[in-house]
Scaffold this active site. Sequence first.
Site, PDB file in Angstrom:
ATOM      1  N   SER A 168       0.830  -1.200   0.000  1.00  0.00           N
ATOM      2  CA  SER A 168       0.000   0.000   0.000  1.00  0.00           C
ATOM      3  C   SER A 168       0.871   1.260   0.000  1.00  0.00           C
ATOM      4  O   SER A 168       1.650   1.473  -0.919  1.00  0.00           O
ATOM      5  CB  SER A 168      -0.962  -0.038   1.197  1.00  0.00           C
ATOM      6  N   ASP A 269      -9.450  -4.559  -5.204  1.00  0.00           N
ATOM      7  CA  ASP A 269      -8.747  -3.407  -4.669  1.00  0.00           C
ATOM      8  C   ASP A 269      -9.072  -2.162  -5.501  1.00  0.00           C
ATOM      9  O   ASP A 269      -8.921  -2.172  -6.717  1.00  0.00           O
ATOM     10  CB  ASP A 269      -7.248  -3.695  -4.713  1.00  0.00           C
TER      11      ASP A 269
END
Length: 344
Positions: A168, A269
């Site tokens: 991330s 995602d």
Amino acid sequence: MGSNGKEVATEIRPYIRVYKDGSVQRLVESPIVPPSASDPETGVSSKDIVISQNPPISVRIYLPKQALQQHQKFAVLVYFHGGAFCSESAFSFVETKFMNRLVCLANVVAISIEYRLAPEHPLPIAYEDCWAALQWVVSHSNGDCGSDKESWVCTYVDFDQVYIGGDSAGANIASNILLRAGSEGLQNGVKIKGAFLTHPYFWGSKQIGSEIKDVKRREKLVMSTMWHLVYPEAPGGIDNPMINPVVEGAPSLAGLGCSRLLVSVAEKDPVRDRGISYYNAVKESGWQGELELVDVEAEDHSFHILVHHSENAKKLIQRLASFLVSCAGHGRKSFQFPSRVSRI
């Protein structure tokens, strides 16, 4: 007004609340856990050290079980945790669980960086902390292991086998570190051999792939609002090259300072298409390295850390470990990865 009676300045649910007095409430975080002399599940040893007082930077160092049984040196992974630049920790339960498993499977030394968080410490502070930490690691490569050096790094690290990685926001940091390493270089001429970016937090003002197209709706998405919170002075805003590495005028990805790169994305995602766009941009940039993409079906952002006990999480961690093993060699035959994985 918050439940504590303070007046709220900014709130990004379900992640963070910032009050007008400057105090910050992080709404979703994994608990902090201590290091372990020997993790019961993996046998991995870990310890925490402060590497810099000014700026304040700490790390958690992990040793594979074999390090205490064999007199040899191991590849090293310098890791940057996720959390949108404003939450989580190198010392948290989920990050520690992930690192223990990865170190055990890959048989590498890992050094997870505790960088300062926004909004108290807005970007680019996290980038600078992580760059300083990486330079601290490679400073041990000159053979001078005096009292000011860390014994585990001096004793167990093979500086011909340096890798970085992150998830991330940590993957975003890793990408920017690679560009800086490519242009500035590391101490003592150390090179980064490989890197993996897992579910990288990239974004931009213009739609890519299946993203929402409407500009006003895009501005309200957490990917946009979070960036403005953590880097309010970013030149170009959400199209700053640090968050949008494929924007016009961004540094060429041909300058990435490593020889092998693995990008992994997840089907559900919200930043999946950004990761794929980044992969394609690297491929088309003229970068002279080996590039791989792993696309996991039916999973969401950072699932391998947030749902660390799931079978898919274990499989992805094994995938990352295999990448490190194949990079480092360790006398083993190199693994070959497809450009896309339909299901793992």
